[in-house]
Design an enzyme around this catalytic site. Sequence first.
Site, PDB file in Angstrom:
ATOM      1  N   SER A  66     -34.056 -46.983 -60.117  1.00 28.96           N
ATOM      2  CA  SER A  66     -32.728 -47.580 -60.149  1.00 28.96           C
ATOM      3  C   SER A  66     -32.777 -49.098 -60.207  1.00 28.96           C
ATOM      4  O   SER A  66     -33.409 -49.671 -61.089  1.00 28.96           O
ATOM      5  CB  SER A  66     -31.912 -47.086 -58.944  1.00 28.96           C
ATOM      6  OG  SER A  66     -30.554 -47.378 -59.095  1.00 28.96           O
ATOM      7  N   ASP A  86     -26.914 -38.178 -65.704  1.00 23.39           N
ATOM      8  CA  ASP A  86     -26.678 -39.589 -65.453  1.00 23.39           C
ATOM      9  C   ASP A  86     -25.626 -40.065 -66.437  1.00 23.39           C
ATOM     10  O   ASP A  86     -25.257 -39.333 -67.366  1.00 23.39           O
ATOM     11  CB  ASP A  86     -27.973 -40.393 -65.605  1.00 23.39           C
ATOM     12  CG  ASP A  86     -28.116 -41.445 -64.529  1.00 23.39           C
ATOM     13  OD1 ASP A  86     -27.084 -42.038 -64.156  1.00 23.39           O
ATOM     14  OD2 ASP A  86     -29.234 -41.672 -64.058  1.00 23.39           O
ATOM     15  N   HIS A  97     -29.023 -38.905 -60.884  1.00 22.99           N
ATOM     16  CA  HIS A  97     -29.623 -40.196 -60.556  1.00 22.99           C
ATOM     17  C   HIS A  97     -30.339 -40.190 -59.211  1.00 22.99           C
ATOM     18  O   HIS A  97     -31.225 -41.008 -58.977  1.00 22.99           O
ATOM     19  CB  HIS A  97     -28.522 -41.265 -60.541  1.00 22.99           C
ATOM     20  CG  HIS A  97     -29.026 -42.665 -60.381  1.00 22.99           C
ATOM     21  ND1 HIS A  97     -29.507 -43.406 -61.432  1.00 22.99           N
ATOM     22  CD2 HIS A  97     -29.126 -43.466 -59.294  1.00 22.99           C
ATOM     23  CE1 HIS A  97     -29.876 -44.599 -61.001  1.00 22.99           C
ATOM     24  NE2 HIS A  97     -29.657 -44.658 -59.711  1.00 22.99           N
TER      25      HIS A  97
END
Length: 259
Positions: free
Chosen positions: A140, A202, A234
Amino acid sequence: RCPGAAPQALEDHYSPSRWSPRLDRDTIIDAHLAVTAAGTERARASAQTSLHVPYGTGDGEKLDIYFPTEPSETFPVLVYIHGGYWQCLSKDDSGFAAPPLVSRGVALVAVGYDIAPKAHGDSRGDRAQAGQHQWLCSHSAPCLPQLGSPAGSTGAPGARGCISCHRRGSCREVAQRNSPMRHVTPAAPAACEVLVAVAQHDSPEFRRQSQEYSQALRAAGWSVSLLDLAGVDHFDIIERLSEDSYLLTQVGRRAVPRR
């Protein structure tokens, strides 16, 4: 960038909690925090560790090291840099992936770093590449050039590869300045291999960026694989690294072979 997107649509595209079919957006982040914390607690209870090892002067600049169950004189290392949109999580939630690695002779190093409001986008991660390692895995937000991108990896002489699970930004100006797309350099002769992993569930924008970044690296001569993982979002794309049978766990173990 979502060309032409309205402000609310743009916000949606950069909010991964709004795209998971597992849980609603009000609970999935809390669930992620609980899963990674519990997994790390289990890993610390079962592995030999060296915790809170400083690598810089910041309060958050410390490492947690999970050693192989049966270490040899030398052993491969996977360095993991947690996500959290620069606002939450820490190395204390980042040891959950250790058990499948240490059981196969691979050490895990969980990297801590200062988060907001103590640190800002230009300072986060500048010192997090201290030391040598073989493989780097980032999730991320920290998939930035100073941390989890190949541009950052080239600064560590021992780097063999980089596993990047999604990318995120902070404020617009800082995000643009630190975007990995602005730091793609021609691959050196001994450049590391790169794996970009993206989740099925996502946002379209995250998926587009992952593909675009992979293409940019490949065009610059890097050895790049794009792994599109079905059935994950995610959050559990990285949570499931605690599972021995998980595809990304298996790929990571093959990429970091025991010596």
